[in-house]
Design an enzyme around this catalytic site. Structure first.
Site, PDB file in Angstrom:
ATOM      1  N   LYS A 239       7.948  84.454 -93.671  1.00 33.35           N
ATOM      2  CA  LYS A 239       8.878  84.293 -94.784  1.00 33.35           C
ATOM      3  C   LYS A 239       9.969  83.303 -94.376  1.00 33.35           C
ATOM      4  O   LYS A 239      10.605  83.474 -93.341  1.00 33.35           O
ATOM      5  CB  LYS A 239       9.484  85.649 -95.159  1.00 33.35           C
ATOM      6  CG  LYS A 239      10.320  85.630 -96.421  1.00 33.35           C
ATOM      7  CD  LYS A 239      10.739  87.034 -96.840  1.00 33.35           C
ATOM      8  CE  LYS A 239      11.533  86.995 -98.144  1.00 33.35           C
ATOM      9  NZ  LYS A 239      11.912  88.347 -98.617  1.00 33.35           N
ATOM     10  N   GLU A 321       9.115 104.134-106.175  1.00 34.18           N
ATOM     11  CA  GLU A 321      10.183 104.757-106.954  1.00 34.18           C
ATOM     12  C   GLU A 321       9.864 106.189-107.355  1.00 34.18           C
ATOM     13  O   GLU A 321      10.747 107.056-107.358  1.00 34.18           O
ATOM     14  CB  GLU A 321      10.460 103.919-108.207  1.00 34.18           C
ATOM     15  CG  GLU A 321      11.015 102.532-107.924  1.00 34.18           C
ATOM     16  CD  GLU A 321       9.940 101.478-107.715  1.00 34.18           C
ATOM     17  OE1 GLU A 321      10.298 100.300-107.534  1.00 34.18           O
ATOM     18  OE2 GLU A 321       8.738 101.837-107.734  1.00 34.18           O
ATOM     19  N   ARG A 349      10.352 102.996-113.641  1.00 29.95           N
ATOM     20  CA  ARG A 349       9.039 103.299-113.072  1.00 29.95           C
ATOM     21  C   ARG A 349       8.929 104.746-112.605  1.00 29.95           C
ATOM     22  O   ARG A 349       7.859 105.183-112.195  1.00 29.95           O
ATOM     23  CB  ARG A 349       8.773 102.336-111.896  1.00 29.95           C
ATOM     24  CG  ARG A 349       8.618 100.887-112.343  1.00 29.95           C
ATOM     25  CD  ARG A 349       8.940  99.891-111.246  1.00 29.95           C
ATOM     26  NE  ARG A 349       8.066  99.927-110.108  1.00 29.95           N
ATOM     27  CZ  ARG A 349       6.967  99.174-109.950  1.00 29.95           C
ATOM     28  NH1 ARG A 349       6.629  98.334-110.899  1.00 29.95           N
ATOM     29  NH2 ARG A 349       6.248  99.249-108.864  1.00 29.95           N
TER      30      ARG A 349
END
Length: 569
Positions: A239, A321, A349
């Site tokens: 990244k 979640e 969610r």
């Protein structure tokens, strides 16, 4: 090919394999130059340059379909699919989105602002084409970050894929990062364990390979094309690849602010998530029963310090979640005081867990809802527009919307003493100082018995009223700020008003305004007017533009109140 002359996907197919490294470097340089000036998701996109190019060479987009999960790594793909110039306005109002969007381009096969959806969507697309002739069928390619692979939907899809024999290529983009460093069993597994695990689900596994080596990528993709049914290519990437600062501080450079090259952000104003993190840390030192949970948002929710200092009590459960809320319910049922830090858009969610596992059992879970309301450039997938509307109908639930840091403290302290589940919603951005607000309940900021218009605000919208406060003085307007929205606040003397205007940073339908009207309409003959988000999705762009576009920014509020005053004159 000179990158400056690149026009579309067909140009990629003219490149020899030996040309790809240089082409990728030009593409990476272009990304760096544009995103550091325009702002946007940064490090994740630098990490997928070679991967994106190789995939588009081996699986031409005119015939195959691509899904990027999560979509903030799709900028190179957007550039290569005829949006090269448009990238200069990405995430700006009326510019292209920072995420794949099916009505933006025919090359965007599926919108992916939230995570962990790609494998399910790919299965649906592949299943739907089974009746087509072989010539019309295509491989569905989904690029799944290792952060997205921690989400429950990814596991559900993998569990369903084994007997399907669908033509799907899952590219597992493994860089060890979400926004923050990843956690959990998959992150800790070695290559042998991962191979065994993916093969258990019926996938042809290849890898891991260097995701920045175009020759290795092309060879691996050649092998994938010979394999029938679902397959997985494990790719290791970095990244922030190619920009040293982003490689060294990957969390910091997940997203770059606009014009960071020429106008660094030097603001010292404390943001809501920073104040929340400091407050939780302070209270956790005093109360050993406080425990904290966040679904893959330690730094952006403000809980990083707590996780570092109290690893036995604070945890990042990754992009999960539903698990986060029921995990918190278990903590509460055991006598501890769980605090869940979650974005408004991601709380959606876990709605069933909020109702079934927390509210129905009346467990004292504290849910701190960050990024409530509009969130600017991230757009409709991330706007926290719906939380009040879906929270208000839930029995047992108490709801706070602080407008100041003092109210945030009061709300959290009261929540930790409550026997009910509590939701505390606050916006993205710096915390304002608003004179006359800070009780943690309700405050009459302007109150004159001669005024016959009442304006009721909460949370972020009280900041808007503060901005136009001096301009309200000549108008016939009283101003009431509400921090505690539920249980229903006690508001007296409503029968003296001709108009009651409510203002909220969220959807009007089912929101605070309609909640108040439903409960107080028998006590007043006033006409109720509700300012907030109408029955529509708000696009991306700067919040200053979006608030007025939605009709409840400072100018919109002032214009509405001025018009009502004129009617009464």
């Amino acid at each position: 090919m000179n990158f400056s002359k690149y026009e579309g996907p067909q140009d990629l197919l003219q490149l020899a394999p030996s040309d790809l490294p240089h082409f990728c470097q030009d593409l990476r340089n272009y990304l760096i130059e544009e995103i550091l000036q325009q702002g946007g998701h940064f490090a994740a996109n630098l990490g997928v340059v070679e991967l994106c190019v190789a995939l588009m060479v081996k699986f031409p987009v005119e015939h195959h379909r691509f899904i990027w999960d999560v979509g903030h790594q799709s900028y190179p793909y957007k550039i290569l699919t005829k949006r090269k110039k448009q990238i200069q306005n990405i995430r700006s109002f009326e510019g292209i989105s920072g995420f794949p969007k099916i009505n933006e381009s025919p090359y965007d096969s599926f919108g992916t602002g939230h995570s962990s959806t790609a494998i399910s969507a790919a299965m649906g697309m592949a299943w739907a084409q089974k009746s087509l002739s072989p010539k019309l069928q295509h491989t569905v390619v989904c690029i799944v970050g290792d952060g997205a692979l921690t989400g429950g939907m990814s596991f559900e899809a993998l569990n369903n894929i084994k007997s399907s024999q669908l033509d799907i290529l899952i590219v597992y983009n493994d860089n060890g990062m979400g926004i923050d460093p990843n956690a959990g069993a998959i992150h800790l597994a070695n290559a042998t364990e991962l191979k065994r695990w993916f093969e258990f689900f019926g996938l042809h596994y290849s890898g891991p390979i260097d995701g920045h080596n175009t020759d290795a990528l092309l060879s691996a993709m050649d092998l994938c094309q010979t394999q029938p049914g679902p397959k997985l290519l494990h790719v290791k990437t970095i990244k922030g690849k190619g920009f040293e600062a982003a490689e060294l501080e990957q969390t910091k450079w997940h997203s770059a602010p606009k014009y960071v090259k020429v106008q660094p952000n030097t603001s010292k104003t404390r943001a809501w998530h920073e104040a929340f993190g400091s407050l939780v840390y302070e209270l956790a030192n005093l109360n050993k029963d406080i425990m904290g949970i966040t679904p893959a948002m330690p730094s952006s929710s403000g809980l990083s310090k707590c996780i570092k200092e109290f690893p036995e009590r604070f945890i990042d459960v990754t992009i999960a979640e539903q698990h986060a809320l029921t995990f918190a319910a278990g903590i509460a049922q055991s006598g501890k005081r769980p605090v869940v830090a979650i974005y408004s858009t991601f709380l959606q969610r876990a709605y069933d867990q909020l109702i079934h596992d927390i509210a129905l059992q009346n467990l004292p879970v504290v849910i701190c809802i960050d990024r409530a309301g509009l969130v600017g450039e991230d757009g409709p997938t991330h706007h926290g527009a719906f939380d009040l509307a879906f929270l208000l109908p839930i029995p047992n639930l108490h709801i706070y919307a602080p407008a100041t840091e003092t109210e945030l403290r009061i709300s959290l302290e009261q929540a930790l003493e409550s026997k009910n589940p509590i939701c505390i919603r606050y916006p993205k951005g710096p915390i304002p100082e608003i004179s006359g607000i800070g009780s943690g309940s309700l405050d009459w900021v302007i109150q004159n018995n001669q005024n016959n218009i009442l304006c009721i605000s909460t949370g972020k919208t009280s900041e808007f009223l503060g901005e136009i406060r001096e301009r309200l003085e000549p108008l016939k307007v009283n101003w009431l700020h509400i921090c505690q929205i539920k249980p229903l606040p006690i508001i007296n003397n409503l029968d003296s008003y001709k108009y009651i205007v409510t203002v909220e940073d969220g959807i009007v339908t089912g929101g605070m305004g309609q909640f108040l009207e439903q409960n107080y309409q028998a006590q007043t003959s006033a006409k109720w007017i509700h300012l907030g988000i109408k029955d529509e999705f708000i696009p991306h762009g700067s919040n200053k533009i979006l608030y007025e576009l939605a009709g409840y920014g400072p100018e919109s509020i002032f214009n509405e109140l001025s018009d009502l005053t004129s009617r009464l004159s």
